[in-house]
Scaffold this active site. Structure first.
Site, PDB file in Angstrom:
ATOM      1  N   TYR A   3      -1.409   1.366  11.945  1.00  8.62           N
ATOM      2  CA  TYR A   3      -1.775  -0.190  12.184  1.00  8.62           C
ATOM      3  C   TYR A   3      -2.260   0.360  13.573  1.00  8.62           C
ATOM      4  CZ  TYR A   3      -0.231  -1.863   7.971  1.00  8.62           C
ATOM      5  OH  TYR A   3      -0.105  -2.059   6.569  1.00  8.62           O
ATOM      6  N   ASP A  51      -4.594  -2.141  -5.569  1.00 11.84           N
ATOM      7  CA  ASP A  51      -4.279  -2.001  -4.520  1.00 11.84           C
ATOM      8  C   ASP A  51      -5.453  -2.831  -4.819  1.00 11.84           C
ATOM      9  OD1 ASP A  51      -5.203  -2.627  -2.045  1.00 11.84           O
ATOM     10  OD2 ASP A  51      -4.603  -0.381  -1.783  1.00 11.84           O
ATOM     11  N   ARG A  76       0.381  -0.752   0.505  1.00  4.70           N
ATOM     12  CA  ARG A  76       0.230   0.104  -0.007  1.00  4.70           C
ATOM     13  C   ARG A  76       0.739   1.382  -0.310  1.00  4.70           C
ATOM     14  NH1 ARG A  76      -5.592  -1.452   3.264  1.00  4.70           N
ATOM     15  NH2 ARG A  76      -6.379  -2.759   1.975  1.00  4.70           N
TER      16      ARG A  76
END
Length: 380
Positions: free
Chosen positions: A228, A128, A120
């Site tokens: 994340y 993607d 990404r």
């Protein structure tokens, strides 16, 4: 160069790996393109449309002559046996937990690329596939929920009385979740959402939905520099679970979207939570193919669990085959273009390219991806 567009034979896969537009591009780069008869039928692309732009329509036997094979799903053993050694195969390979299948691809001498491993990064945004397909899955989740829910979604004020807006709760604000929020809002529902990433709060609010989370100091520090989520403490998890359980009890529709690559889907909704919901409530589990986020969900069915209709349709993007195929075809041909020398009209695989490094599973008889090197060619 010969490119072969395969007809999918796995399960109920409805998508196809090429479109009329991508066939035109490949022919312009010097490919002779063969489309397997009926490959696009489920995606509303008749063989004649492919033929009109210069593709040949052939049988599965044509795959044995192809230099490049484009698919949606990982090839079956029978398909692998028909490919020539050295051919390039690009597809959704589903590599996690499938070491033996990956080893068989290596043993056949195929150079295989897993589209779901695309990094990404800015350069790869148009490749993607996870985002393009998740976007459609989030949309379709709401459409399916609305079809099963036996009430109106928007608030309606009539002379006979007022119909309240349906309350929709989306668990997970990634690509699928954000599209589910936007779609439910367009249908007039009162929407709320939750996510473990603090940055998701602003995204949820921008779509007009209410964000649900325990927003303490631990939550505010929960995101890594890479975007994340950090693993939360047991104490935080308990508080968040209690908040979500209380919120779910007031909802008409719940949509779960949580997936973790290489691991079973996390359990988000228990039977007890379902039991607390209103009669006629609906839940949609977008992670059903990975074990599901909802306790008791059944793949391929609308199961009634504790009085709630739980939708467990796999391959949600494939329920929009025409749209999903168009996007997937663009993803895959944009990636293929990075391997084409247009002047020499040859295929060149550069092992130092960051996209190749990230997506190549097997090459020259070996499993080469560092994440799957345990799947040696002799294991099968």
């Amino acid at each position: 160069m010969i490119a072969f567009v395969a007809r999918e034979v796995t399960g109920s896969e409805t998508r196809v790996s090429a479109s009329v537009e991508t066939i035109k591009k490949m022919i312009g780069w010097g490919f002779d393109v063969v489309v397997e008869k009926g490959a696009g039928a489920a995606a509303r692309i008749p063989d004649g449309q492919f033929a009109n732009v210069g593709a040949s329509i052939g049988s599965s036997d044509a795959a044995g002559l192809a230099d490049v094979i484009l698919k949606v799903r990982r090839p079956t053993d029978a398909e692998i046996a028909s490919y020539k050694s050295g051919a390039v195969v690009i597809a959704l390979m589903d590599p996690y937990g499938n070491d033996e299948a990956i080893a068989r691809l290596a043993k056949a001498g195929l150079s295989t690329f897993a589209m779901e491993l695309m990094p990404r990064i800015t350069r790869a945004q148009s490749m993607d596939v996870l985002s393009s397909q998740a976007n459609l899955a989030g949309y379709q989740a709401v459409i399916d929920a609305a079809a099963v829910y036996d009430r109106a979604m928007p608030m309606m004020m009539t002379a006979a009385g007022t119909v309240p807006a349906a309350k929709v709760f989306v668990m997970g604000a990634g690509v699928a979740g954000l599209q589910a929020i936007a779609t439910a809002r367009r249908l007039g529902a009162a929407v709320s959402a939750t996510d473990v990433r603090p940055a998701a709060k602003e995204q949820v609010a921008s779509l007009g939905a209410k964000f649900i989370a325990i927003e303490d100091d631990e939550f505010k520090a929960a995101e890594t520099a890479g975007g994340y989520a950090r693993e939360m403490s047991k104490d935080y998890q308990a508080k968040q679970t209690a908040l979500v359980a209380d919120h779910i009890a007031k909802q008409d529709i719940v949509i779960t979207t949580a997936l973790i690559p290489g691991r079973p889907a996390p359990r988000l909704v228990s039977r007890e939570m379902l039991r607390s919901m209103k009669p006629g409530a609906v839940a949609v589990d977008l992670a059903i193919e990975r074990g599901g986020n909802i306790e008791g969900g059944v793949a391929g069915e609308v199961a009634e669990i504790e009085g709630v209709k739980v939708i467990g349709f796999p391959n949600m993007a494939g329920r929009l085959a025409a749209s999903a195929s168009a996007l997937y075809a663009k993803n895959i041909v944009t990636f293929l273009e990075t391997m084409v020398n247009k002047e020499a009209r040859t295929l060149v695989i550069n092992p130092e390219d960051e996209l190749i490094k990230a997506t190549m599973l097997t090459h020259a008889g070996d499993v080469v991806h560092p994440g799957f090197c345990g799947a040696k060619k002799g294991d099968s």
